[in-house]
Structure formats: C-alpha cells, structure tokens
Design a protein around this motif. Structure first.
Motif: not given
Ligand code: SF4
Ligand code: SF4
Lengths: 97, 392
Positions: A4-8, A10, B214-216, B218-220, B222-223
């Motif tokens: 994954s490219d994510a840095i953190i 969810w 972009p690195e955050v 999707t996660e935001a 999703m949360a």
C-alpha cells in the motif's frame, strides 16, 4: 499485508483526520517544488519586515544585521514578498534547470 | 406524561431544538423550512433560548458557520430545503469525515427547473452521499422525536457525526398536528450535554480539515465510512432508550400488515400514512398487500430491510425523485443492489411518484400495486415507471 502507498492505516488515523500536533508543518519542506526564489537587494532594503509579515510560509527570519532572509527549505516561490516590499528590493529569480 | 397539543410541525421541531438547548443556530430562511428558523430566532430574541442565532448571508455560509461552531464544541443546529440545501452542498461533505455532530432538519422540497416550492425528495437525494446519518419522519410527532434523537446520536462519542432529519415540506412542515411535547426534565433525561471528543481550544491546539494527500485520503474516507456504518448500533440503542422513557418505539425499518403479504409497497416519509390507508383498503378486498417504510436511510439498514420483507415476492418501491438518465430512482436502485443475487429475492419494481408536490393518493397506491403484480408475471419493458404522468 498487501502493498500500500498509505502512510497510515484507517484504524490508526487520528479522530476526524485532525492534526493533533501543533506546529508540525515545520516538518514539511515546502521548498522543493519552487520554480523561483526571492533575492533581496540590501542596498534598497529598509528593514521594514513586510516580507517577513506577508510570507505565507513564514520562510523569513531576521539576520543579526536586521535584514530578512528566506529559508529555501520552506520558500515555495510564490512571490508575495517581492510584491509587498515597499522598496522593490526583492527580485524573483527563476530556478535553474 | 407530557400532554398533546395541536401545533404546527415546524414549531414543534423548533421547540425540540429549544429543549435540546442548542448553543449556535446559523440559518438562512428558505421555503418550506422558514417557520422552523423563524421560531428559533423568536425564541432566542425573547430570551427563551440562550443561543447564538447567526442570520448568515447564504446557506453556504450557514453550513460553514455550523462547521466552525461545532468544531468549537457548541451544540449546533440548522435547517434548510431545496435550492438552499444545494447551495450548502460544497460544505455538506466536510462535517462527516471531520466528525462534527451538526444536526439539521431538511424540509424536503423539489429542485428547479421548473421552480417548485412543493414537496418531494429530490433535494436530499442529490445530497445522498454527503456522509451524514439520515432519517425520514412520517408525521409531526416523529419529526419532533427524531430531532431530539438526532442530537443524542450525532453527539454520542462513538458516533460524532452530523445528522439530518428529513421532514416532507408542507405536508409535514406546515401541518398542525396533535404532538406530545416533552418537558425539559424529560428531555434532559434522554439528552446529556454535548462533550466533544476534540474541539478547537487555544490551550490545546489542533488543526481540523487539513489536506489529505494520496497517501492518506483513502484511509480518511474508509475511517469515515466505517464509523458511519457502525453508527446504526447507536441509532437503534437511542431509539430503544427513547421508547423505554417515553413509550414511542422507532426502528430503522417499519412494517405494516406484512404478515403473509405477497406484495409490499416501499415508502419513505409522510406518504407512508396514505400508503397505510391504501393497504387497509386493499386488505379489505382480500389482497395480500403490506407496507415497508424506511426510516433510517443512511447508513442503510440492509439486514433490517431484508427481514422486514420476509417472504414477500413483489416489492413496489416508490421514489419521490426522478434522477434523469439513471437506471431507476435512488431507493429502487438501493434495494436492487441489496437483493442482487440473494436467493429467493423478491422482484423489485421501481416507481417515481409525487414529484413537486403532486399528491400520491390511495388510488395511486392501488395503481402501483396492481402494476407491480402484473409486472411480476410479465416483465416490464422499462426499469421504472413515472406514475400519474400525463402524456397529452
Ligand atoms: S517567495 Fe513566497 S514563500 Fe518565498 S519567501 Fe517570498 S513570500 Fe515566502
Ligand atoms: S519588505 Fe523589502 S524593504 Fe522591507 S524588509 Fe523586506 S526586503 Fe527589506
């Protein structure tokens, strides 16, 4: 775990995606995408500090002699300082290459 | 036991906001929401409600102001409709992921063009994906109760999300109904004071609403989606507690005479009351027809809906919104997705009715049910049908 490219994650992201650590923008070097930078002509400068006040990235700090110098790690090259300088002491110089 | 009084539904909603002791009310008047905010501004002006009423210059400003006041830790309420809600749109997407528990009552109204001040659900369907919890009220009592419920759910620390209560413009907002207005003492037992998890505080600075690289991003997203889905538990719990305290029971999906029903009408909002009358008449004639009503629209209560449908083989879904160029109306689309490839799924037929204030009468419901039953035998050529539209 999948790549994954994510840095953190969810689940570990701070509540509301808030930035909980005050002043952490100092960690982000905004200077690396600059296309031009300010150069101050000290002959014209009257040390009024307008460049220091108006810089949106707080790149300027005062030197011992009272002049203002922009930190190139944070200067993004917007040219606001040059626009605001009452003495036209600041010239925007294009980056090489 | 609180006493029932004859009161305009808009006034009852405003009274609910007063009883909830809202701190900040930024609002811009628009038909048919006007009486709600007008009454609130009266209550603030004459000292009955200790709140900041901000007469903003537009709905865009109203929602921006709501975000700021909620972020500062104030219990925040606003109300809007139609074009006003559309003007808010840019800001409506912010409080969800930012976890700001603003409460808004939307007096549902059609969207222009042509200009229409009358009721349907197009205004809110355009805002379907703003990431707020959304409920639909059927009558005045429910509008009052759901408004209090919204504060309770939105501000719950496990939720901390904005919430909309939809009430049909005019058919609910401007109608005088017998409504049981709870006392302050009763409301205080149901609704604790607002204790935000994080708020803007100079002593403990935080930044809200930063860029999501972009690195955050999707996660935001999703949360936010996960907490929205999980909020259903709190929505239901709060209704249960409301029932224990005041005796009125609410569920995400309601059913009416569904036992042994072969065909079911599916509705949202105030037309459900007419639908019940239609179901009674059809039952009197021996037709096995029932009604399923969706009260909780977001997060969508899938399992509850499937359970409510039971073994019924035909669903006649009524959308009060015509999305141009789409496969069918949004509620019809939702249910078709929900039942896609589910073994024993009912046949789902989508109808668009009651646009821009056109009445949906008992006769219309009869027509819808008989069409759905006919389509179950012979597949219709179109994915949905607009009911009561005149050709020439
Ligand atoms: S160019 Fe912009 S960022 Fe750079 S020092 Fe001047 S004002 Fe600051
Ligand atoms: S604004 Fe111009 S004159 Fe003033 S301190 Fe900066 S460079 Fe000097």
């Amino acid at each position: 775990m999948a790549i994954s490219d994510a840095i953190i994650g969810w689940k570990t992201l701070p509540f509301g995606c808030h930035v909980m650590e005050p002043g952490n923008s100092a960690k982000f070097r905004t200077g690396d995408w600059r296309s031009q930078h300010p150069v101050t002509d000290r002959e014209k400068c009257i040390k009024c500090g307008m460049c220091w006040i108006f810089c949106p990235d707080m790149a300027y700090s005062q030197t011992l002699e009272g002049y203002y110098e922009a930190n190139m790690e944070y200067c993004k090259g917007c040219g606001i300082c040059a626009h605001e300088c009452p003495k036209d002491a600041i010239t925007m110089v294009p980056e090489e290459g | 036991m609180a006493k029932r009084v004859g009161v305009e539904v808009s006034i009852a909603v405003a009274d609910a906001v007063k009883l909830a002791n809202a701190d900040v009310i930024p609002a811009y008047p628009i038909t048919p929401q006007t009486h709600i905010v007008e009454h609130l501004s009266d209550l603030v002006a004459n000292g009955e409600l200790d709140a900041e009423f901000v007469p903003v210059e537009s709905e865009h400003a109203a929602m921006s102001c709501c975000c700021g006041s909620s972020a500062a830790g104030a219990r925040t309420f606003t109300s809007s409709s139609s074009q006003g809600l559309s003007l808010m749109s840019e800001i409506l997407y912010h409080p969800g992921p930012m976890r700001l528990p603003i409460v808004m009552v939307v007096a549902n109204r059609a969207l222009a063009a042509p200009i229409s001040i009358w009721n349907d659900h197009q205004d809110i369907m355009v805002q379907r994906d703003i990431g707020w919890i959304q409920t639909f009220a059927e009558n005045g009592q429910e509008a009052f109760d759901l408004t209090l419920h919204a504060f309770r759910v939105a501000e719950d620390r496990r939720v901390s999300l904005p919430m909309i209560v939809n009430i049909d413009g005019f058919t609910l907002s401007h109608v005088i109904e017998p409504i049981e207005i709870l006392s302050q003492e009763e409301v205080d037992r149901f609704l604790p004071s607002f204790k935000p998890r994080v708020r803007l505080d100079v002593k403990k600075p935080v930044s809200m609403g930063p860029v999501g690289v972009p690195e955050v991003y999707t996660e935001a997203k999703m949360a936010h989606n996960e907490v929205l889905k999980a909020s259903k538990k709190v929505v239901v719990q709060a209704w249960k507690e409301f029932a224990d305290l005041f005796g009125r029971e609410y569920h995400p999906v309601e059913t009416y005479r569904v036992d042994d029903a072969e065909a079911l009408l599916v509705t949202m909002g105030s037309i459900s009351e007419t639908a019940m009358t239609a179901v009674d008449a059809m039952r009197d004639k021996g037709e096995k027809v029932g009604l399923v009503r969706i009260r909780l629209w977001r997060p969508f209560p899938g399992p509850e809906f499937r359970k409510a449908v039971g073994k019924a083989q035909v669903l006649a879904v009524i959308d009060r919104c015509l999305p141009p160029g789409a496969v069918c109306g949004p509620v019809g689309e939702e249910l078709r997705s929900l039942f896609y490839k589910v073994p024993g799924a009912p046949k789902i037929f989508s109808f668009v009715a009651g646009l821009g204030g056109r009445d949906v009468t008992v006769e219309r419901f009869n027509e819808i049910v008989s069409k759905a039953r006919a389509y179950a035998k012979k597949r219709p050529t179109e994915n949905y049908e607009v009911i009561g539209v005149r050709e020439q």
